[in-house]
Design a protein around this motif. Structure first.
Motif, PDB file in Angstrom:
ATOM      1  N   CYS A  58      26.177 -17.712  -9.371  1.00 30.68           N
ATOM      2  CA  CYS A  58      25.364 -18.275  -8.290  1.00 30.68           C
ATOM      3  C   CYS A  58      25.715 -19.729  -7.984  1.00 30.68           C
ATOM      4  O   CYS A  58      25.051 -20.357  -7.173  1.00 30.68           O
TER       5      CYS A  58
ATOM      6  N   PRO B  68      28.556 -24.728  -3.438  1.00 29.53           N
ATOM      7  CA  PRO B  68      27.287 -25.152  -4.052  1.00 29.53           C
ATOM      8  C   PRO B  68      26.261 -24.009  -4.037  1.00 29.53           C
ATOM      9  O   PRO B  68      26.331 -23.122  -3.181  1.00 29.53           O
ATOM     10  N   PRO B  69      25.315 -24.041  -4.971  1.00 28.75           N
ATOM     11  CA  PRO B  69      24.360 -22.937  -5.121  1.00 28.75           C
ATOM     12  C   PRO B  69      23.634 -22.561  -3.839  1.00 28.75           C
ATOM     13  O   PRO B  69      23.406 -21.388  -3.592  1.00 28.75           O
ATOM     14  N   HIS B  70      23.274 -23.582  -3.014  1.00 28.52           N
ATOM     15  CA  HIS B  70      22.483 -23.208  -1.823  1.00 28.52           C
ATOM     16  C   HIS B  70      23.320 -22.415  -0.834  1.00 28.52           C
ATOM     17  O   HIS B  70      22.809 -21.557  -0.123  1.00 28.52           O
TER      18      HIS B  70
ATOM     19  N   ALA C 152      23.534 -18.930  -2.250  1.00 27.23           N
ATOM     20  CA  ALA C 152      22.247 -18.264  -2.027  1.00 27.23           C
ATOM     21  C   ALA C 152      22.185 -17.680  -0.623  1.00 27.23           C
ATOM     22  O   ALA C 152      21.742 -16.546  -0.429  1.00 27.23           O
ATOM     23  N   HIS C 153      22.644 -18.449   0.354  1.00 25.16           N
ATOM     24  CA  HIS C 153      22.589 -17.961   1.729  1.00 25.16           C
ATOM     25  C   HIS C 153      23.589 -16.834   1.984  1.00 25.16           C
ATOM     26  O   HIS C 153      23.452 -16.095   2.956  1.00 25.16           O
TER      27      HIS C 153
ATOM     28  N   PRO D  21      12.841 -19.932  -0.098  1.00 23.19           N
ATOM     29  CA  PRO D  21      14.162 -19.353   0.192  1.00 23.19           C
ATOM     30  C   PRO D  21      14.387 -18.977   1.660  1.00 23.19           C
ATOM     31  O   PRO D  21      15.509 -18.645   2.013  1.00 23.19           O
TER      32      PRO D  21
ATOM     33  N   ASP E 175      17.169 -27.577  -9.541  1.00 23.33           N
ATOM     34  CA  ASP E 175      18.186 -26.530  -9.686  1.00 23.33           C
ATOM     35  C   ASP E 175      17.711 -25.212  -9.094  1.00 23.33           C
ATOM     36  O   ASP E 175      18.450 -24.537  -8.373  1.00 23.33           O
TER      37      ASP E 175
ATOM     38  N   ALA F  29      15.468 -24.785  -6.798  1.00 22.84           N
ATOM     39  CA  ALA F  29      15.407 -24.914  -5.341  1.00 22.84           C
ATOM     40  C   ALA F  29      16.790 -24.714  -4.743  1.00 22.84           C
ATOM     41  O   ALA F  29      16.952 -24.014  -3.746  1.00 22.84           O
ATOM     42  N   GLU F  30      17.779 -25.324  -5.377  1.00 22.84           N
ATOM     43  CA  GLU F  30      19.148 -25.209  -4.875  1.00 22.84           C
ATOM     44  C   GLU F  30      19.600 -23.738  -4.904  1.00 22.84           C
ATOM     45  O   GLU F  30      20.233 -23.253  -3.977  1.00 22.84           O
ATOM     46  N   MET F  31      19.237 -23.041  -5.982  1.00 22.71           N
ATOM     47  CA  MET F  31      19.652 -21.637  -6.083  1.00 22.71           C
ATOM     48  C   MET F  31      18.841 -20.745  -5.145  1.00 22.71           C
ATOM     49  O   MET F  31      19.193 -19.587  -4.919  1.00 22.71           O
ATOM     50  N   MET F  32      17.738 -21.274  -4.604  1.00 24.19           N
ATOM     51  CA  MET F  32      16.976 -20.526  -3.607  1.00 24.19           C
ATOM     52  C   MET F  32      17.432 -20.902  -2.196  1.00 24.19           C
ATOM     53  O   MET F  32      16.782 -20.571  -1.214  1.00 24.19           O
ATOM     54  N   GLY F  33      18.517 -21.656  -2.105  1.00 30.40           N
ATOM     55  CA  GLY F  33      19.080 -21.937  -0.793  1.00 30.40           C
ATOM     56  C   GLY F  33      18.715 -23.276  -0.193  1.00 30.40           C
ATOM     57  O   GLY F  33      19.030 -23.544   0.961  1.00 30.40           O
ATOM     58  N   VAL F  34      18.034 -24.147  -0.955  1.00 34.72           N
ATOM     59  CA  VAL F  34      17.683 -25.459  -0.420  1.00 34.72           C
ATOM     60  C   VAL F  34      18.860 -26.412  -0.622  1.00 34.72           C
ATOM     61  O   VAL F  34      19.384 -26.532  -1.730  1.00 34.72           O
ATOM     62  N   ASN F  35      19.257 -27.078   0.441  1.00 35.64           N
ATOM     63  CA  ASN F  35      20.337 -28.057   0.336  1.00 35.64           C
ATOM     64  C   ASN F  35      19.748 -29.344  -0.256  1.00 35.64           C
ATOM     65  O   ASN F  35      19.360 -30.264   0.462  1.00 35.64           O
ATOM     66  N   VAL F  36      19.686 -29.381  -1.573  1.00 32.74           N
ATOM     67  CA  VAL F  36      18.932 -30.424  -2.267  1.00 32.74           C
ATOM     68  C   VAL F  36      19.367 -31.847  -1.909  1.00 32.74           C
ATOM     69  O   VAL F  36      18.517 -32.678  -1.571  1.00 32.74           O
TER      70      VAL F  36
END
Lengths: 293, 237, 320
Positions: free
Chosen positions: B51, B72-74, B77-78, B103, C196, C198-205
């Motif tokens: 991820c 990057p993770p975000h 995720a998308h 999300p 972390d 939040a970032e893995m839930m798609g938030v561009n931290v």
């Protein structure tokens, strides 16, 4: 020029010794209790004022003030621990809230000293005979040498305590792994109170030494020493006492050398830059070992 | 069957330790891939590499055939990967509804529409009555459910569940197993990590076994169950 | 299914009614201060502290940072307005927004610190504020006025600057009110709770944090500018005084971080208390401020509004 550099080195070593003590007490507090004592500088300056009062009102010389300050601050620290820390531990984020609380302690302590001693800068008019001693080609004030000797003795005693005695080992263990030590049956509250008291005693002693080494102090000098303590602690690695001792000496040398080569204001900025740079590029400090996290 | 997620030669080192060692895995849409292994076998590290939380030292991750390695993770995720965590990582001081909205914050849809979806999801997870509570006020098991709801909220084609049954009482366990089966039936690729073999064997169509970061066995449930290498890794020597 | 979708509407109605009510009271009260001949200075500073504490709340309550060098933004804003007005003969109304821009520029310079957290962030922020102060103190006297500071000349208009301060406060509160309901606000809160995850839930931290940080830096910089205009004088000792950070933090915490009303209430209560104490015991003022901080952290760590909402969680949806 060489004389200047030599002077810088010797004074750097002396001042660095003081910084090392300021830092080691703060780092002990952070290491064991996970609190950030923003008021550490005020604790230190309170030690200077204690020495001042002992000398001007009772004629007690600074050398004798050292053990008195140690005892007084140890007891005061022990008491303060029970007033402040147990309740703090109940908040959502004790580490960050401790910063804020000690911010308050710092304001209150400075204000209290202001009420008691007023804003004027104070000096202890105590002189050793001879006033200065020749070290190689340069002269160093006896007071500074005495202060340095005390710094060395206190540091060695502290190191022996931390590494050779049972309570000292318990303290180090608590820094490394606070959860485990509770399982081992150590009373963490008493140990923390002891750490707080010890750190306060060290701060008090350092304050006496500052009165010997530096020309003057006032109720607002504390903030400077707090910043210095932060620099030393971060440079040595948060919670690492050995690192703090080393970092203190190193920073003292760096600062004194900076004043030789740079204008005064720049030298101050150098201190801040060292702090910011360390956190960014070497967050575990010069020794590179993190006690925790 | 389309390949939903695939890794090729995925490797992650921490200092001298090779936590994930040349792992090739593949999961199709609608398939549940079980990943088993004792503690420290590299299961969670593998997930973190997939991820995007960790940057793998070597190898690649593909989502629906497209390479996402190093993103990057975000961004990952998308691309359509949702996940849960071994120890629940909910947004503690946000309401359950807000937790579910995180999300989908980038979606064009109206807030009201998203809130309605979030409520439907909470309903499905039997958390609807607590929708305005802060997540930290939930029990550990409820937090696991909340995480699952949050994972499913953006309707990702790939979901990864890290030890979903750890510390969950049997009744809730059954409930979660049903939800996971539902998810796979809905056509998602499910990566299911656990050190608990019973639940894995029950849910998975295929299983890979990790030991010291390496795949030591791969195949159907029956192949794994009798595999001597797996038995040895679990029972030790 | 009918009840859960209808319930938020009534909650929203209460929320908006309360917001309008409180906003209206605040607006009418402050607007009438100069008209009714009330103490302009006191209310000017009250609005200043409401703005400061509210903007600080964006960095701390929403984004989870403790910038202990917050005064840097205020100071840079104060000096920007002073220098532009005094040295470049800018009109005040052009200088003030540029103060805000200066705050944003400084915030962008400090943006790399956003990857730090907890006390590391706090300490670095403190050090950076120290560097700002030293740099400005040591700039050539022709620019910053050296240790004497800068006099803005005869351009002071107390009542005019009072209403400008009020406008700044209203804009700040409106922005924060919007933020608290917006998607950016939700993303910020998620980042605060677990970056972390939040970032893995798609938030561009990093981006989300930067937006929060810029909002939080803009308003104190404008406040610094308005105060410089109001008092007509700026020097490094007062513009970069750590007490400004201290008061901002204490007022915000007193009210309760993370809510819109918290810092407003905190500032109102504490400024009023401060004034009361200052009038009675001017010498004890600082001491009591320090003690109040300690008591606050120990006994009311969530602040007035935070504690209330902890007791009555169902009110969270009604109170902005």
């Amino acid at each position: 020029m060489e004389l200047l550099i030599l002077n810088g080195l010797v004074n750097g070593l002396i001042v660095g010794g003081i910084y090392a003590l300021v830092g080691v007490s703060l780092t002990l507090l952070y290491g064991v209790l996970r609190v950030v004592n923003f008021a550490h500088g005020e604790f230190v300056i309170a030690g200077s004022f204690l020495a001042f009062v002992l000398f001007t009102s009772f004629g007690i010389p600074p050398l004798l003030a050292v053990p008195i300050a140690a005892v007084v601050f140890f007891i005061a620290g022990w008491g303060l621990y029970y007033v402040l820390i147990p309740r703090l531990a109940r908040s959502d984020d004790p580490e960050l809230m401790s910063f804020l609380m000690f911010y308050g302690v710092s304001i209150a302590a400075a204000a209290l000293m202001l009420l008691l001693f007023e804003a004027d800068s104070r000096t202890i008019d105590y002189t050793f005979t001879p006033v200065s001693v020749q070290v190689g080609p340069i002269y160093v004030s006896t007071a500074r040498l005495v202060a340095f000797a005390i710094t060395v003795v206190v540091s060695i005693a502290l190191a022996l305590f931390l590494f050779k005695t049972l309570p000292g080992k318990a303290l180090r263990a608590a820094i490394m792994n606070p959860e485990a030590i509770q399982i081992m049956g150590v009373d963490i509250v008493r140990l923390s109170a002891f750490a707080f008291a010890l750190a306060s005693a060290l701060a008090g002693v350092t304050g006496v030494l500052i009165a010997l080494v530096f020309p003057a102090f006032n109720p607002f000098s504390g903030a400077e020493y707090t910043i210095i303590a932060f620099i030393v602690v971060v440079l040595g690695g948060l919670g690492n006492p050995v690192g703090a001792l080393l970092a203190g000496v190193l920073f003292g040398l760096a600062e004194q050398m900076a004043t030789v080569f740079l204008p005064q204001a720049m030298a101050q900025i150098v201190g801040f830059l060292i702090l910011v740079g360390t956190i960014f590029f070497r967050p575990s400090g010069i020794l590179g070992v993190r006690f925790k996290r | 069957m389309t390949v939903a997620i695939e890794t090729r030669g995925l490797t992650k080192r921490f200092g001298g330790l090779v936590a994930v060692d040349k792992v090739d895995l593949r999961a199709d849409a609608g398939e549940t891939l079980g990943i088993i292994g004792v503690n420290g076998a590299g299961k969670t590290t593998l997930m973190n590499c997939i991820c995007g939380l960790y940057r793998p030292d070597d190898g690649d991750v593909f989502v629906a055939g497209e390479r996402v390695t190093g993103q990057p993770p975000h961004v990952v995720a998308h691309r359509g990967i949702g996940r849960t965590f071994q120890i629940p990582r909910v947004f503690r001081k946000m309401s359950l509804i807000d937790n579910l909205l995180v999300p989908v914050l980038d979606r064009k849809a109206h807030d009201a529409e998203l809130i309605e979806q979030a409520e439907a999801m909470l309903e499905r997870m039997q958390l609807i009555d607590l929708r305005h509570n802060h997540a930290e006020e939930l029990s550990g098991g409820q937090q696991k459910l909340l995480e699952m709801a949050r994972m499913l909220m953006p309707d990702p084609p790939i979901v990864m569940l890290d030890e979903p049954f750890a510390g969950v009482h049997p009744v809730l366990c059954k409930f979660m197993i049903d939800r996971i089966e539902e998810t796979a039936r809905a056509g998602k690729a499910v990566l299911l990590i656990s050190h608990d073999l019973t639940s894995i064997y029950r849910l998975s169509s295929r299983v890979i076994a990790l030991n010291q970061g390496r795949i030591i066995a791969e195949g159907g449930v029956d192949d794994i169950r009798g595999n001597p290498a797996v038995i040895e890794a679990y029972l030790g020597t | 299914m009918a009840s859960p979708s209808r319930a938020p509407d009534s909650a929203d109605r209460i929320y908006f009614t309360l917001t309008a009510l409180m906003g209206g009271v605040l607006l009418i009260y402050f607007a009438s201060v100069p008209l009714l001949g009330l103490n302009v200075a006191f209310h000017f500073y009250l609005m200043l502290w409401i703005t400061m504490a509210s903007a600080f709340n964006v960095a701390s309550g929403f984004a989870g940072y403790m910038p202990f060098g917050y005064v840097a933004f205020y100071g840079i804003g104060a000096f920007t307005t002073a220098i532009l007005v005094k040295k470049a003969a800018f009109p005040v109304f052009l200088a003030l927004p540029l103060s805000g821009v200066a705050g944003i520029v400084l915030a962008l310079l400090f943006a790399p610190t956003l990857r730090l957290s907890g006390i590391y962030f706090g300490i670095v922020s403190l050090a950076l504020a120290g560097i700002c102060r030293l740099v400005i103190t040591n700039m050539p006297e022709e620019i910053t006025g050296g240790s004497f500071g800068l006099q803005l000349g005869s351009r002071a208009h107390p009542v005019q600057s009072f209403y400008v301060m009020m406008a700044v406060m209203v804009v700040a509160l409106a922005v924060i009110l919007w933020l608290s309901r917006s998607r950016l606000g939700k993303a910020l809160r998620a980042t605060r709770d677990d970056a972390d995850a939040a970032e893995m839930m798609g938030v561009n931290v990093p981006i989300v944090r930067l937006w929060g940080w810029l909002i939080s830096a803009f308003f104190p910089a404008v406040c610094g500018g308005v105060e410089a205009w109001y008092t007509n004088v700026v020097d490094t000792e007062t513009a970069f005084n750590t007490l400004i950070t201290a008061k901002t933090v204490i007022y915000a915490v007193a009210g309760g971080l993370g809510t819109v009303t918290g810092p407003v209430l905190g500032a109102v209560a504490m400024v009023w208390l401060d004034e009361l104490i200052w009038r009675q015991f001017p010498l004890l003022n600082l001491l009591i401020l320090g003690l109040a901080t300690i008591v606050l952290v120990l006994f009311l760590p969530r602040g007035i509004v935070g504690t209330l909402l902890r007791k009555k969680p169902q009110w969270r949806r009604y109170i902005p």
